[in-house]
Design a protein around this motif. Structure first.
Motif, PDB file in Angstrom:
ATOM      1  N   HIS A   1       0.379  14.462   2.220  1.00 13.66           N
ATOM      2  CA  HIS A   1       1.446  13.945   3.203  1.00 13.66           C
ATOM      3  C   HIS A   1       0.783  13.452   4.504  1.00 13.66           C
ATOM      4  N   HIS A   2      -0.571  13.839   4.652  1.00  9.31           N
ATOM      5  CA  HIS A   2      -1.325  13.499   5.823  1.00  9.31           C
ATOM      6  C   HIS A   2      -1.682  12.040   5.583  1.00  9.31           C
ATOM      7  N   LEU A   3      -2.293  11.582   4.534  1.00 12.28           N
ATOM      8  CA  LEU A   3      -2.503  10.218   4.244  1.00 12.28           C
ATOM      9  C   LEU A   3      -1.115   9.395   4.299  1.00 12.28           C
ATOM     10  N   CYS A   4      -0.004   9.855   3.751  1.00 13.73           N
ATOM     11  CA  CYS A   4       1.164   9.188   3.913  1.00 13.73           C
ATOM     12  C   CYS A   4       1.507   9.190   5.313  1.00 13.73           C
ATOM     13  N   SER A   5       1.439   9.946   6.113  1.00 13.26           N
ATOM     14  CA  SER A   5       1.601   9.985   7.668  1.00 13.26           C
ATOM     15  C   SER A   5       0.829   8.871   8.212  1.00 13.26           C
ATOM     16  N   THR A   6      -0.293   8.768   7.853  1.00  7.83           N
ATOM     17  CA  THR A   6      -1.779   8.018   8.574  1.00  7.83           C
ATOM     18  C   THR A   6      -1.015   6.716   8.433  1.00  7.83           C
ATOM     19  N   TYR A   7      -0.455   6.196   7.234  1.00  7.93           N
ATOM     20  CA  TYR A   7       0.191   4.894   7.130  1.00  7.93           C
ATOM     21  C   TYR A   7       1.718   4.644   7.379  1.00  7.93           C
ATOM     22  N   LYS A   8       2.183   5.736   8.061  1.00  7.76           N
ATOM     23  CA  LYS A   8       3.565   5.766   8.735  1.00  7.76           C
ATOM     24  C   LYS A   8       4.506   5.356   7.575  1.00  7.76           C
TER      25      LYS A   8
END
Length: 783
Positions: free
Chosen positions: A468-475
């Motif tokens: 989820h941290h990577l997904c949040s990085t790319y909004k």
């Protein structure tokens, strides 16, 4: 105060995004079945039929009905998750059925695990009993044609219930018999072709030992005048259920008493001889105390050898050179893991080995692969890092289909270590969650696209429930979200969840067909267009549902008119004030700026109902200046039949629908042949006798009239059976090439037969077109 205000706004937006889920009392990760079950529960209590005196019941039911209609549709659900209600068409959920429908017909198979709901089902109860009987032999599915009318019509279903058997590579077969359980079972049994072997003195030892040596077991039922023996139908079902793992046979002890006694059998009984045993190892035999096929199957499967165990010491070496389907478990010992024992036999011909990893014993190995719960994954023979996790149903047929697709595709499960944020080669990354139905539907389409783009683009999937941290990085706000990483450039895919849609999008990225406009380039290129240029511009907003639906069609239309019309798009969310200054009040707004640079602000707006590529193309090309000329009977005689030029003619009638669609295509043809062949149009309603003399019986008709020197041309010309400008131009040029020797006074070469190009395109007869015209005046729809 500012922080409070921002918090209130965020809470409001969040509440709106959650509203439909709250209305149905389901979570955002709910499956389609769970959404349907929740809606049915509410429908039975909130339906206006149950509240005749409640004036608000209708509006309240419309709200939950709209929520259901949106969340059950994978495309609408994604738009809602991403943009809220403003991203949707306002028409969803406006109609609903009676209370009786929701009580008796709606979602009737949701609680039947044996029946696969191919959206929704509506067969009778006998079919459910057959599903239980045939489980493991034939897959049972059901489709509700009231809720999936388009699917049923596409399959030719016109009456209900209709029962069909679908077999790979064969035409579907319809069942016309009585729908009793007995008849349905009899019908189903004919499709089980696995052999049941009768054993006797002449074959028993060779057959049994041969199976043992190949790693298969034997299930043998001994039939006698006393005791219990499996009946023929049960044997055949078990042979189908255990195909590839266990051979099934029977022995007649009434006539082969000595042979049965050698097995220590004196009355009817059934025994299982596990793989690797022999007829002499009586201690390993499992004597079964039941005649039920499902119970026998479960006992046999549980006694088969387990899958090969892979450990951290053998894992990397085993997966380096061979393709593997690996089952990762966390200590479970259930029927699902027993079912996986069949996978080795089912995948043997595909050269895919099957193994298992116990994540309780090899915690470090599973953690390095970010595997946190039981799953299956395909490793493609390129080492540990190249693998894909199965996110479909835990059903053998689905798993086998996934394994076969995955080993030939080029889709990789991404981890933080191999995420392509700084890679030189282009990557398509699918951000998804396993609980999202549209995400699961997209995965096989990604595999298809990856095969077609092998060597040009890499494909990967990222599970946002784990990373989820990577997904949040790319909004990432909604699932699935597909992004193309091309070095420093990011491009989010908007279009149909299909391989063709993805391929078109990538093709458009490589060679863009639509020019992205901003206020400066719009003023310079559209308002300041050169004398011969025509521009078609789509004014849109990214959150607008109809705009998203138009996007792939707009790109496709742009490719169809390439070289003739310039096509652009303007993001009115980014350039809101500019769009307002241009009078854009709604989205999408489609405008055509014609060839009149002296009036740069003049435009035409598209008001058609259909926004598909072909309809938009016809509308766009209709604005091009004409190259063809209108002919009269006199000019047809003087210029075409007796003149010095080659001609291609369009015989048409003004009231003929296909003629109207062909008109802009004919203008494209006229431009393509300009300078070589002249183009003309003849109105057969105004000049009926001339068309009749030329042998015209259907509209539109294309005829080619080559100039043959001093000889007068045939009045009928040469028929060209196509309505595609490129095809017609190729046919005409090939014909001219054939006529060159004749045109220069040389002996004519033998023509090369190329076959009828475009043969089979239906023409609308004059009589039918007249009927169509009458019906249209009566406001009736005509296909």
């Amino acid at each position: 105060m500012k922080l409070l205000l921002v918090g209130w706004l965020l809470a409001t937006v969040w509440a709106e995004a959650q509203d439909y889920y709250n209305l149905l009392d389901v979570g955002r990760e709910a499956t389609t079945r769970e959404i349907r079950q929740a809606f049915k529960k509410l429908a039975l209590t909130m339906h206006p039929d149950k509240k005749p005196n409640d004036k608000s019941a209708h509006d309240a039911f419309l709200k939950i009905n709209r929520a259901y209609e949106v969340l059950k549709d994978e495309d609408l659900r994604k738009k809602y998750d991403k943009y809220g209600e403003k991203g949707l068409d306002e028409q969803q959920g406006g109609r609903y059925e009676s209370w009786n429908y929701y009580r008796y017909d709606f979602g009737i198979y949701d609680d039947d695990l044996e029946v696969i709901t191919l959206d929704r089902g509506d067969f009778d109860s006998a079919w459910r009993e057959v599903a239980k009987e045939m489980d493991g032999v034939i897959r049972i599915g059901a489709v509700n044609c009231g809720d999936n009318g388009h699917l049923c019509r596409s399959k030719g279903i016109s009456s209900y219930p209709s029962l069909y058997v679908y077999r790979a590579g064969q035409k579907p077969e319809k069942y016309f018999g009585d729908r009793s359980k007995e008849n349905l079972l009899h019908f189903s049994m004919q499709f089980i072709t696995t052999t049941v072997t009768e054993l006797w003195q002449g074959n028993v030892f060779t057959e049994v030992e041969q199976a043992f040596s190949s790693g298969m077991g034997w299930l043998i039922t001994f039939c006698s005048e006393t005791g219990d023996c499996l009946e023929s139908k049960t044997r055949q079902k078990l042979a189908g259920m255990l195909d590839g793992l266990v051979r099934v046979g029977w022995m007649d002890c009434s006539s082969k008493t000595q042979l049965c006694e050698s097995f220590q059998v004196t009355s009817g009984a059934t025994a299982f001889f596990p793989p690797g045993s022999s007829l002499q190892q009586q201690g390993s035999v499992l004597w079964l105390q039941t005649l039920d096929s499902r119970e026998i199957y479960n006992q046999v499967i549980s006694h088969l050898p387990d899958l090969q165990l892979l450990t951290k010491d053998t894992f990397q070496n085993k997966l380096a050179h061979h393709r593997w389907l690996v089952s990762f478990t966390f200590g479970e010992n259930n029927m699902a893991s027993n079912e996986h024992k069949k996978l080795q036999a089912m995948l043997r011909k595909d050269h895919i080995q099957v193994g298992r990893v116990d994540c309780r014993a090899d915690t470090e190995l599973c953690r390095s692969l970010y595997i946190q719960k039981s799953c299956l994954a395909v490793f493609k023979g390129m080492g540990v890092s190249d693998f894909e996790i199965h996110h479909g149903k835990n059903v053998l047929y689905n798993i086998v289909g996934f394994a076969r697709e995955s080993v030939s595709a080029h889709v990789t499960t991404l981890l933080p270590d191999n995420f392509p944020s700084d890679r030189k080669e282009p990557w398509l990354v699918d951000f998804f969650t396993p609980w999202c139905p549209p995400c699961r539907a997209l995965l096989p389409e990604l595999r298809k696209a990856s095969i077609q783009l092998a060597g040009q683009m890499r494909f990967g999937t990222l599970d946002c429930t784990i990373h989820h941290h990577l997904c949040s990085t790319y909004k990432i706000q909604a699932y699935p979200t597909t992004v193309i990483f091309n070095r420093s450039s990011l491009h989010e895919y908007e279009g149909q969840h299909s391989a063709d849609g993805i391929l078109e999008f990538i093709q458009d990225l490589v060679s863009p067909s639509v020019t992205v406009l901003d206020p400066e380039s719009f003023q310079k290129r559209v308002k300041g267009r050169a004398g011969g240029e025509i521009w078609a511009v789509d004014f849109y907003a990214p959150w607008c549902g109809p705009c998203q639906a138009l996007l792939p069609e707009w790109r496709r239309m742009a490719r169809l008119v390439a070289g003739q019309v310039m096509v652009g798009s303007m993001d009115c969310q980014r350039h809101q004030s500019f769009c307002q200054s241009q009078g854009v009040r709604g989205y999408p707004e489609i405008r055509l700026y014609p060839q009149q640079p002296s009036q740069p602000d003049r435009y035409m707006t598209y008001n058609g109902w259909n926004r598909d590529a072909q309809s938009l193309r016809v509308w766009t090309l209709s604005a091009l200046p004409r190259v063809s000329v209108d002919l009269s009977p006199e000019s047809f005689r003087d210029l075409v039949l007796a003149g010095p030029d080659h001609w291609v003619l369009d015989f048409y009638a003004p009231w003929c629908g296909p003629c109207q669609h062909f008109a802009p295509e004919f203008e494209v043809l006229a431009r393509m042949l300009k300078g070589e062949v002249r183009s003309g149009k003849l109105d057969c309603q105004a000049h009926h006798q001339t068309c009749q003399s030329a042998g015209i019986t259907a509209y539109p008709t294309v005829r080619f009239y080559p100039h043959l020197g001093t000889r007068r041309r045939d009045q009928g010309g040469e028929h060209v059976n196509s309505r595609d400008a490129s095809v017609i131009s190729r046919i005409v040029r090939e014909r001219l090439h054939q006529l060159l020797p004749q045109l220069h006074g040389k002996p004519k070469a033998a023509p090369v037969y190329r076959g009828p190009v475009g043969f089979g395109i239906g023409l609308v007869s004059a009589r039918r077109c007249q009927k169509v015209a009458v019906l249209r005046r009566q406001h009736k729809c005509v296909c």
